[in-house]
Write a protein that holds these residues in place. Structure first.
Motif, mmCIF file in Angstrom:
data_model
loop_
_atom_site.group_PDB
_atom_site.id
_atom_site.type_symbol
_atom_site.label_atom_id
_atom_site.label_comp_id
_atom_site.label_asym_id
_atom_site.label_seq_id
_atom_site.Cartn_x
_atom_site.Cartn_y
_atom_site.Cartn_z
ATOM 1 N N GLY A 1 0.830 -1.062 -0.420
ATOM 2 C CA GLY A 1 -0.294 0.011 0.122
ATOM 3 C C GLY A 1 1.344 0.852 0.143
ATOM 4 N N PRO A 2 -0.076 1.757 -0.008
ATOM 5 C CA PRO A 2 1.118 3.538 -0.335
ATOM 6 C C PRO A 2 1.620 4.043 0.856
ATOM 7 C CG PRO A 2 -1.350 3.764 -1.033
ATOM 8 C CD PRO A 2 -1.184 2.583 -0.241
ATOM 9 N N THR A 3 1.521 3.224 2.622
ATOM 10 C CA THR A 3 2.051 3.509 3.411
ATOM 11 C C THR A 3 3.556 1.704 3.269
ATOM 12 O OG1 THR A 3 0.580 2.352 5.177
ATOM 13 C CG2 THR A 3 1.260 5.069 4.934
ATOM 14 N N GLN A 4 3.813 1.228 2.827
ATOM 15 C CA GLN A 4 4.418 0.531 2.475
ATOM 16 C C GLN A 4 3.480 -0.302 4.514
ATOM 17 O OE1 GLN A 4 6.085 -0.988 0.187
ATOM 18 N NE2 GLN A 4 4.388 -0.044 -0.723
ATOM 19 N N LEU A 5 2.636 -0.989 4.705
ATOM 20 C CA LEU A 5 2.820 -1.519 5.897
ATOM 21 C C LEU A 5 3.083 -2.667 6.172
ATOM 22 C CD1 LEU A 5 0.046 -0.208 7.772
ATOM 23 C CD2 LEU A 5 -1.509 -2.828 6.736
ATOM 24 N N THR A 6 3.606 -3.055 6.965
ATOM 25 C CA THR A 6 4.685 -4.148 7.303
ATOM 26 C C THR A 6 4.079 -4.235 9.019
ATOM 27 O OG1 THR A 6 6.029 -3.288 5.728
ATOM 28 C CG2 THR A 6 6.670 -5.137 7.509
ATOM 29 N N PHE A 7 4.719 -5.435 9.314
ATOM 30 C CA PHE A 7 3.599 -5.954 10.304
ATOM 31 C C PHE A 7 2.377 -6.444 10.830
ATOM 32 C CE2 PHE A 7 7.945 -3.350 10.985
ATOM 33 C CZ PHE A 7 9.008 -4.405 11.413
ATOM 34 N N GLU A 8 1.795 -7.566 11.729
ATOM 35 C CA GLU A 8 1.563 -7.919 12.049
ATOM 36 C C GLU A 8 0.175 -7.248 12.757
ATOM 37 O OE1 GLU A 8 -1.537 -11.028 14.445
ATOM 38 O OE2 GLU A 8 0.654 -11.909 13.077
ATOM 39 N N ASP A 9 0.927 -6.069 13.932
ATOM 40 C CA ASP A 9 0.030 -5.282 14.336
ATOM 41 C C ASP A 9 -0.724 -3.760 13.923
ATOM 42 O OD1 ASP A 9 1.121 -7.150 17.029
ATOM 43 O OD2 ASP A 9 2.688 -5.429 17.793
ATOM 44 N N ASN A 10 1.074 -3.103 12.865
ATOM 45 C CA ASN A 10 -0.017 -2.575 11.716
ATOM 46 C C ASN A 10 -1.354 -2.911 11.091
ATOM 47 O OD1 ASN A 10 1.404 -0.529 12.873
ATOM 48 N ND2 ASN A 10 3.509 -1.233 11.808
ATOM 49 N N TYR A 11 -0.795 -4.681 10.625
ATOM 50 C CA TYR A 11 -2.193 -4.744 9.896
ATOM 51 C C TYR A 11 -3.120 -4.931 10.524
ATOM 52 C CZ TYR A 11 0.472 -6.046 5.454
ATOM 53 O OH TYR A 11 1.466 -5.866 4.778
ATOM 54 N N ARG A 12 -3.121 -5.894 12.009
ATOM 55 C CA ARG A 12 -4.418 -5.497 13.021
ATOM 56 C C ARG A 12 -4.826 -4.150 13.117
ATOM 57 N NH1 ARG A 12 -1.763 -7.800 16.384
ATOM 58 N NH2 ARG A 12 -2.227 -9.721 15.830
ATOM 59 N N GLU A 13 -4.061 -3.267 13.230
ATOM 60 C CA GLU A 13 -4.645 -2.322 13.162
ATOM 61 C C GLU A 13 -5.212 -1.351 12.218
ATOM 62 O OE1 GLU A 13 -2.961 2.579 14.707
ATOM 63 O OE2 GLU A 13 -1.715 1.123 13.504
ATOM 64 N N ALA A 14 -5.301 -1.043 10.764
ATOM 65 C CA ALA A 14 -5.818 -1.288 10.042
ATOM 66 C C ALA A 14 -7.071 -1.739 9.566
ATOM 67 C CB ALA A 14 -4.337 -1.616 8.784
ATOM 68 N N LYS A 15 -6.888 -2.856 10.255
ATOM 69 C CA LYS A 15 -8.298 -3.783 10.384
ATOM 70 C C LYS A 15 -8.787 -3.345 11.070
ATOM 71 C CE LYS A 15 -10.641 -8.368 11.644
ATOM 72 N NZ LYS A 15 -10.774 -9.249 11.979
ATOM 73 N N ALA A 16 -8.402 -2.311 12.748
ATOM 74 C CA ALA A 16 -9.594 -1.547 13.575
ATOM 75 C C ALA A 16 -10.017 -0.993 12.540
ATOM 76 C CB ALA A 16 -9.429 -1.311 15.010
ATOM 77 N N LEU A 17 -9.428 0.375 12.341
ATOM 78 C CA LEU A 17 -9.539 0.997 11.982
ATOM 79 C C LEU A 17 -10.514 1.409 10.456
ATOM 80 C CD1 LEU A 17 -5.976 3.194 12.168
ATOM 81 C CD2 LEU A 17 -8.000 3.751 13.172
ATOM 82 N N THR A 18 -10.453 0.180 9.519
ATOM 83 C CA THR A 18 -10.955 1.110 8.205
ATOM 84 C C THR A 18 -12.179 -0.443 8.062
ATOM 85 O OG1 THR A 18 -9.712 -1.483 7.982
ATOM 86 C CG2 THR A 18 -8.809 1.180 7.182
ATOM 87 N N GLY A 19 -11.929 -1.454 8.968
ATOM 88 C CA GLY A 19 -13.753 -2.650 9.453
ATOM 89 C C GLY A 19 -12.485 -3.638 7.910
#
Length: 227
Positions: free
Chosen positions: A142-160
């Motif tokens: 993605g545009p931020t080069q999302l890395t690490f499971e913790d950040n993917y978990r946060e992305a799920k919480a933020l976006t649904g």
């Protein structure tokens, strides 16, 4: 931001073919993405379509906010040419990017040209990447080069959007841009953009100062059309 002026400037630069009407929609945003990276593509068009819905939702509509966001994201995506991290490096380049992890050419050689092994080596065992293959599963997207499971978990919480179950969704333009906008909003990065503070934008997105000089070059380019 005078939208008609921005459209006129993008048209003069050869990136916008729509009407000069101040209606900043998918064509205008797509032109802005292609102008930033220097070339139009399916990716810049799809990002433009997503931006038309997402940027107003996240209040990313001023010239400075757009300039800083696109400048940083352009660094992360190679000028909006890719939505997934390029992990195919030579041994010499690995030593430059991760000097502490690869102190010698011999230590880097097993990972040269081997993206999966490299991702598991440099990203494994931290920030939620606790299981085998997690480094590769949660590599940059993605545009931020999302890395690490913790950040993917946060992305799920933020976006649904369940990007934990399917991390590859973040490499898709619509989901990737949604995640990037949500990340931007959650960290209140617009405040730094409003101050024209590129260094803080870089730190909040990237975590350090890597690519700051390149970001500032993109920023200067974007200001020519947005401000």
């Amino acid at each position: 931001m005078d939208k008609k002026t921005v459209q006129s400037r993008l048209q003069a630069a050869g990136h916008y073919s729509g009407r000069i009407d101040g209606d900043f929609g998918r064509l205008s945003y797509g032109a802005l993405f292609s102008y930033t990276g220097g070339a139009a593509s399916d990716l810049t068009r799809h990002l433009g379509e997503a931006a038309a819905a997402l940027f107003p939702r996240y209040d990313m509509v001023t010239g400075l906010r757009l300039a800083h966001a696109l400048a940083r994201w352009a660094v992360e995506t190679g000028g909006f040419k890719r939505m997934e991290e390029n992990l195919k490096y030579s041994a010499a380049r690995l030593r430059q990017v991760w000097p502490s992890r690869f102190p010698t050419l011999a230590s880097a050689q097993p990972f040269a040209g081997n993206p999966k092994a490299l991702a598991n080596h440099v990203y494994g065992g931290r920030f939620g990447n606790d299981n085998a293959n997690d480094g590769w599963r949660h590599r940059g997207r993605g545009p931020t080069q999302l890395t690490f499971e913790d950040n993917y978990r946060e992305a799920k919480a933020l976006t649904g959007v369940d990007v934990l179950a399917d991390p590859d969704l973040v490499a898709q333009p619509a989901t990737g841009l949604l995640v990037a906008c949500a990340y931007w909003g959650a960290r209140k990065i617009s405040a730094a953009a409003d101050r024209d503070d590129a260094a803080t934008v870089c730190k909040l997105v990237q975590g350090a100062s890597e690519g700051l000089a390149e970001q500032r070059a993109y920023l200067a380019r974007l200001k020519k059309v947005l401000l």
